[in-house]
Design an enzyme around this catalytic site. Structure first.
Site, PDB file in Angstrom:
ATOM      1  N   CYS A   9      -1.613   1.650   8.081  1.00  0.00           N
ATOM      2  CA  CYS A   9      -0.487   0.743   8.292  1.00  0.00           C
ATOM      3  C   CYS A   9      -1.049  -0.652   8.552  1.00  0.00           C
ATOM      4  O   CYS A   9      -2.213  -0.922   8.237  1.00  0.00           O
ATOM      5  CB  CYS A   9       0.429   1.229   9.420  1.00  0.00           C
ATOM      6  N   ASN A  12      -2.492  -0.486  12.868  1.00  0.00           N
ATOM      7  CA  ASN A  12      -3.080   0.778  13.300  1.00  0.00           C
ATOM      8  C   ASN A  12      -2.806   1.073  14.768  1.00  0.00           C
ATOM      9  O   ASN A  12      -3.639   1.627  15.468  1.00  0.00           O
ATOM     10  CB  ASN A  12      -4.586   0.805  13.000  1.00  0.00           C
ATOM     11  N   CYS A  14       0.828   1.930  15.576  1.00  0.00           N
ATOM     12  CA  CYS A  14       2.113   2.650  15.615  1.00  0.00           C
ATOM     13  C   CYS A  14       2.183   3.727  14.538  1.00  0.00           C
ATOM     14  O   CYS A  14       1.991   4.906  14.813  1.00  0.00           O
ATOM     15  CB  CYS A  14       3.293   1.688  15.462  1.00  0.00           C
ATOM     16  N   ARG A  15       2.466   3.314  13.310  1.00  0.00           N
ATOM     17  CA  ARG A  15       2.763   4.275  12.251  1.00  0.00           C
ATOM     18  C   ARG A  15       1.572   5.137  11.859  1.00  0.00           C
ATOM     19  O   ARG A  15       1.693   6.366  11.778  1.00  0.00           O
ATOM     20  CB  ARG A  15       3.302   3.552  11.017  1.00  0.00           C
ATOM     21  N   SER A  16       0.434   4.523  11.563  1.00  0.00           N
ATOM     22  CA  SER A  16      -0.683   5.340  11.067  1.00  0.00           C
ATOM     23  C   SER A  16      -1.277   6.252  12.134  1.00  0.00           C
ATOM     24  O   SER A  16      -1.591   7.401  11.827  1.00  0.00           O
ATOM     25  CB  SER A  16      -1.748   4.479  10.371  1.00  0.00           C
ATOM     26  N   ASP A 120       8.283  -0.259  10.394  1.00  0.00           N
ATOM     27  CA  ASP A 120       7.356  -0.501  11.496  1.00  0.00           C
ATOM     28  C   ASP A 120       8.118  -0.566  12.818  1.00  0.00           C
ATOM     29  O   ASP A 120       8.834  -1.527  13.086  1.00  0.00           O
ATOM     30  CB  ASP A 120       6.600  -1.811  11.259  1.00  0.00           C
TER      31      ASP A 120
END
Length: 153
Positions: A9, A12, A14-16, A120
């Site tokens: 993401c 690095n 939150c999402r990933s 995000d």
């Protein structure tokens, strides 16, 4: 053969890392990592509200630390998954000429959602909504790996 998957993401945090945590819970035999296309948060743990949302669902991502995506990642992983089209574009700009490593949108593995990216939550503040989509995509990714279809572009 061990499957090596990288989730990517922007920062690095939150999402990933959430995708990595969810997927390693579903398929612990896979080698997983996560990275960001920016260097804003290198060395930092996942964002507190994302950790809390993940923890509430039974995923501990507190051990992860942000790192930046680098060109050698194409050689280290069998599949690279971006959380949105902007990250896919930044990943592809670093692709070595000889690399055949597939790069796909993570949401490709959750077509039933109609989502084209994982929004995000750092900006939307919808950590649970992001996790809902991440869980669906992670389950779809696991099924695709078991069926031998995850690496087809």
């Amino acid at each position: 053969m061990t499957t090596r998957i990288l989730f990517v993401c922007l920062g690095n945090i939150c999402r990933s890392p959430a995708a990595e945590g969810v997927f390693r819970a579903l398929m612990p035999e896979a080698v997983t990592d996560s990275a960001g296309t920016s260097d804003w948060h290198v060395g930092e743990p996942p964002y507190g509200p994302m950790q809390a949302a993940a923890r509430a669902r039974g995923y501990d991502i507190s051990d992860l630390r942000a790192r930046q995506f680098v060109a050698p990642d194409f050689d280290r992983f069998d599949l690279i998954l971006g959380m949105d089209r902007g990250n896919i574009d930044r990943i592809e700009r670093l692709r070595p000429a000889r690399s055949q490593t597939p790069v796909r949108l993570f949401t490709d593995f959750a077509p039933e959602t109609g989502a084209t990216e994982v929004p995000d939550p750092y900006y939307t503040r919808d950590f649970d909504g992001a996790l809902d989509l991440i869980e669906r995509a992670a389950k779809g990714l696991r099924q695709a790996i078991l069926a031998g279809a995850a690496f087809k572009i």
